[in-house]
Write a protein that holds these residues in place. Sequence first.
Motif, PDB file in Angstrom:
ATOM      1  N   SER A  91       0.809  -1.220   0.000  1.00 33.69           N
ATOM      2  CA  SER A  91       0.000   0.000   0.000  1.00 33.69           C
ATOM      3  C   SER A  91       0.841   1.269   0.000  1.00 33.69           C
ATOM      4  CB  SER A  91      -0.935   0.023   1.217  1.00 33.69           C
ATOM      5  OG  SER A  91      -1.776  -1.104   1.231  1.00 33.69           O
ATOM      6  N   ASP A  92       0.298   2.307  -0.631  1.00 36.01           N
ATOM      7  CA  ASP A  92       0.860   3.652  -0.520  1.00 36.01           C
ATOM      8  C   ASP A  92       0.328   4.344   0.723  1.00 36.01           C
ATOM      9  OD1 ASP A  92       2.307   3.819  -3.137  1.00 36.01           O
ATOM     10  OD2 ASP A  92       0.290   3.433  -3.898  1.00 36.01           O
ATOM     11  N   ARG A  93      -0.951   4.147   1.001  1.00 35.24           N
ATOM     12  CA  ARG A  93      -1.570   4.679   2.209  1.00 35.24           C
ATOM     13  C   ARG A  93      -2.411   3.581   2.850  1.00 35.24           C
ATOM     14  NH1 ARG A  93      -5.358   8.969   1.134  1.00 35.24           N
ATOM     15  NH2 ARG A  93      -5.620   8.025  -0.931  1.00 35.24           N
ATOM     16  N   ILE A  94      -2.679   3.741   4.154  1.00 33.54           N
ATOM     17  CA  ILE A  94      -3.463   2.752   4.889  1.00 33.54           C
ATOM     18  C   ILE A  94      -4.570   3.466   5.649  1.00 33.54           C
ATOM     19  CG2 ILE A  94      -3.449   0.992   6.702  1.00 33.54           C
ATOM     20  CD1 ILE A  94      -0.569   0.395   6.025  1.00 33.54           C
ATOM     21  N   ALA A  95      -5.782   2.900   5.580  1.00 35.97           N
ATOM     22  CA  ALA A  95      -6.915   3.391   6.354  1.00 35.97           C
ATOM     23  C   ALA A  95      -7.313   2.318   7.363  1.00 35.97           C
ATOM     24  CB  ALA A  95      -8.089   3.718   5.435  1.00 35.97           C
ATOM     25  N   VAL A  96      -7.649   2.752   8.577  1.00 36.46           N
ATOM     26  CA  VAL A  96      -8.013   1.831   9.653  1.00 36.46           C
ATOM     27  C   VAL A  96      -9.488   2.026   9.982  1.00 36.46           C
ATOM     28  CG1 VAL A  96      -7.550   1.115  12.024  1.00 36.46           C
ATOM     29  CG2 VAL A  96      -5.677   1.933  10.585  1.00 36.46           C
ATOM     30  N   ALA A 102       1.528   4.732   4.427  1.00 34.74           N
ATOM     31  CA  ALA A 102       1.708   3.393   4.985  1.00 34.74           C
ATOM     32  C   ALA A 102       2.830   3.339   6.022  1.00 34.74           C
ATOM     33  CB  ALA A 102       1.980   2.394   3.864  1.00 34.74           C
ATOM     34  N   ASP A 103       4.007   3.836   5.662  1.00 32.51           N
ATOM     35  CA  ASP A 103       5.137   3.768   6.595  1.00 32.51           C
ATOM     36  C   ASP A 103       4.904   4.645   7.813  1.00 32.51           C
ATOM     37  OD1 ASP A 103       6.451   1.994   4.945  1.00 32.51           O
ATOM     38  OD2 ASP A 103       7.571   3.558   3.877  1.00 32.51           O
ATOM     39  N   GLU A 104       4.291   5.809   7.587  1.00 26.17           N
ATOM     40  CA  GLU A 104       4.047   6.713   8.710  1.00 26.17           C
ATOM     41  C   GLU A 104       3.081   6.099   9.704  1.00 26.17           C
ATOM     42  OE1 GLU A 104       1.772  10.888   9.712  1.00 26.17           O
ATOM     43  OE2 GLU A 104       2.166  10.353   7.636  1.00 26.17           O
ATOM     44  N   LEU A 105       2.014   5.473   9.186  1.00 25.12           N
ATOM     45  CA  LEU A 105       1.031   4.886  10.097  1.00 25.12           C
ATOM     46  C   LEU A 105       1.626   3.728  10.878  1.00 25.12           C
ATOM     47  CD1 LEU A 105      -2.682   4.462   9.641  1.00 25.12           C
ATOM     48  CD2 LEU A 105      -1.413   2.377  10.136  1.00 25.12           C
ATOM     49  N   MET A 106       2.472   2.932  10.227  1.00 25.63           N
ATOM     50  CA  MET A 106       3.080   1.800  10.924  1.00 25.63           C
ATOM     51  C   MET A 106       4.115   2.251  11.944  1.00 25.63           C
ATOM     52  SD  MET A 106       1.548  -0.882   9.673  1.00 25.63           S
ATOM     53  CE  MET A 106       2.603  -2.266  10.108  1.00 25.63           C
ATOM     54  N   ASP A 107       4.857   3.323  11.637  1.00 32.19           N
ATOM     55  CA  ASP A 107       5.912   3.799  12.535  1.00 32.19           C
ATOM     56  C   ASP A 107       5.394   4.748  13.605  1.00 32.19           C
ATOM     57  OD1 ASP A 107       7.695   2.351  11.025  1.00 32.19           O
ATOM     58  OD2 ASP A 107       8.305   4.058   9.784  1.00 32.19           O
ATOM     59  N   ILE A 148      -1.314   7.287  15.495  1.00 34.13           N
ATOM     60  CA  ILE A 148      -1.810   8.340  16.373  1.00 34.13           C
ATOM     61  C   ILE A 148      -3.043   7.897  17.143  1.00 34.13           C
ATOM     62  CG2 ILE A 148      -2.654  10.704  16.471  1.00 34.13           C
ATOM     63  CD1 ILE A 148       0.256  10.490  15.716  1.00 34.13           C
ATOM     64  N   HIS A 149      -3.987   7.292  16.464  1.00 35.40           N
ATOM     65  CA  HIS A 149      -5.236   6.912  17.122  1.00 35.40           C
ATOM     66  C   HIS A 149      -5.006   5.742  18.082  1.00 35.40           C
ATOM     67  CE1 HIS A 149      -9.444   5.806  17.684  1.00 35.40           C
ATOM     68  NE2 HIS A 149      -9.763   6.972  17.153  1.00 35.40           N
ATOM     69  N   PRO A 150      -5.618   5.770  19.261  1.00 33.26           N
ATOM     70  CA  PRO A 150      -5.428   4.669  20.231  1.00 33.26           C
ATOM     71  C   PRO A 150      -5.813   3.308  19.677  1.00 33.26           C
ATOM     72  CG  PRO A 150      -6.473   6.552  21.298  1.00 33.26           C
ATOM     73  CD  PRO A 150      -6.425   6.870  19.826  1.00 33.26           C
ATOM     74  N   TYR A 151      -6.833   3.256  18.824  1.00 37.35           N
ATOM     75  CA  TYR A 151      -7.213   1.958  18.248  1.00 37.35           C
ATOM     76  C   TYR A 151      -6.131   1.453  17.308  1.00 37.35           C
ATOM     77  CZ  TYR A 151      -9.579  -1.608  15.542  1.00 37.35           C
ATOM     78  OH  TYR A 151      -9.897  -2.788  14.918  1.00 37.35           O
ATOM     79  N   THR A 152      -5.569   2.340  16.499  1.00 37.06           N
ATOM     80  CA  THR A 152      -4.490   1.939  15.591  1.00 37.06           C
ATOM     81  C   THR A 152      -3.287   1.450  16.391  1.00 37.06           C
ATOM     82  OG1 THR A 152      -5.233   3.674  14.072  1.00 37.06           O
ATOM     83  CG2 THR A 152      -3.108   2.664  13.616  1.00 37.06           C
ATOM     84  N   GLN A 153      -2.965   2.129  17.465  1.00 36.26           N
ATOM     85  CA  GLN A 153      -1.842   1.712  18.313  1.00 36.26           C
ATOM     86  C   GLN A 153      -2.077   0.316  18.867  1.00 36.26           C
ATOM     87  OE1 GLN A 153      -1.638   4.832  21.238  1.00 36.26           O
ATOM     88  NE2 GLN A 153      -0.796   6.344  19.815  1.00 36.26           N
ATOM     89  N   SER A 154      -3.309   0.047  19.306  1.00 37.50           N
ATOM     90  CA  SER A 154      -3.633  -1.277  19.832  1.00 37.50           C
ATOM     91  C   SER A 154      -3.553  -2.327  18.740  1.00 37.50           C
ATOM     92  CB  SER A 154      -5.034  -1.252  20.445  1.00 37.50           C
ATOM     93  OG  SER A 154      -5.441  -2.550  20.815  1.00 37.50           O
TER      94      SER A 154
END
Length: 464
Positions: A230-235, A247-252, A255-261
């Motif tokens: 992916s170029d970008r990822i949506a949760v 994609a890399d920014e979201l994995m590294d 920000i959102h607590p659900y994404t972190q979990s």
Amino acid sequence: MSNETNNNEYLLKVDHLKQYFPVHDGFKKMELKAVDDVSFAIKPGETLGLVGESGCGKTTVGRTLLRLYQPTAGRIEFDGNVLFDSEEKIDVNMHPYRKQMQMVFQDPYSSLNPRMTVEDIIGEPLDVHKLYNSRKERHEMIMDLMETVGLNADHATRYAHEFSGGQRQRIGIARALAVDPKFIVCDEPVSALDVSIQAQVVNMFEDLQKERGLSYLFIAHDLLVVQHISDRIAVMYLGHMMELADADELMDNPIHPYTQSLLSAVPIPDPETARHSKRIVLEGDVPSPLRMPSGCPFRSRCKYATEQCAADVRSLQTEETPEGGEVQNKGGRPRKLETVEEFTEVAEKYILYIKDRAAEGVRLVPDVEGFCSFAGISRETLNNWETARPGAYSDTIKRLKTSIAAFKKQLAFAGKIPPIVFATDMNNNHGYTQAAQKIDLNVGKQAAELPTAAEIAQRLPVEM
């Protein structure tokens, strides 16, 4: 009324999409909100990954985009044409667009007709859209498609049950490619395959994208596979889009607590790293989609939830609007960046966010790109604002860049980030000297004698 638009930057644009299904609870008629107010856009040749727990609405989004489900509300725009708009009462016939929008289904066996041979399965779209002039041309087109996805010519007369899972998925991909589409919804195309076959199919998707310029909505559970393609990822969570980023920014840097979990649950192959990693375990039960809580759907399980969360849905996604418009951003709840005061507020929040992360010992490098992601705007949008809106806007952006440069240098001197990180862009941040002088720090000291990042953060002037 014409359904054409002038915005060709995006191949697909989805605004406030809703998909509700009527259900009955005894004698009471209710609505199951499978997808609720989802917005995103996909550029030509781009892959948007869509992740989330089972039942969060990922597949429903994909099927609704292709109008396999009739949308409840919202707007769907494809290649400059409005396919559906609940407010403008636009509901076009999808047959002409089926050639441009296709889908690879999750179950490679149930999506194939067991009574048809492979040649007939792949050739069915050609028959429906009348894309050949003779039986010989049809056969040649099918053979080319089979070769493209790695199937042999002698497979053409076989039936679906005679193939492995990976081969069945290749048949499904060949069927989707038969009409030469621009956009493909990939609904968990590798979830039923073993690891080695997964890699082959994912690599094939990437090769086809390079050769044909395809755009994908790639739905999957495996976050590492999604990051790779992916170029970008949506949760997504319970029908809502909680966060959208590169994609890399979201994995590294989720920000959102659900994404972190969600990311904390990803297995780590290195035993040493896994031993020191911390799993974020969510408390509470997942709310019923029939009886959703007010405001943010995640608030009943979020340790950061406040009273405001019961009223506002804090979705960390963006709609780039250089001339003003709604922006749902990493800096807070949905806002309209129409005035310099609103822009300044987000800029101040970014500096405070960097300070808070530094105080927690997080190695985060502040930069203009990071601010753009935080605010939910592109770098191009920021440049447009800086040039098209002189005066207060350009002054605010200049002070923002100055503060970022100053803070970045202090973190480098404290040994929290490598000096090379900030040394490359100092020439582009005019006024740095004056900003740095406001910080009472002797830069000649050894790194060991310097204050901590938290102490530096407390002394940084947040003056915008």
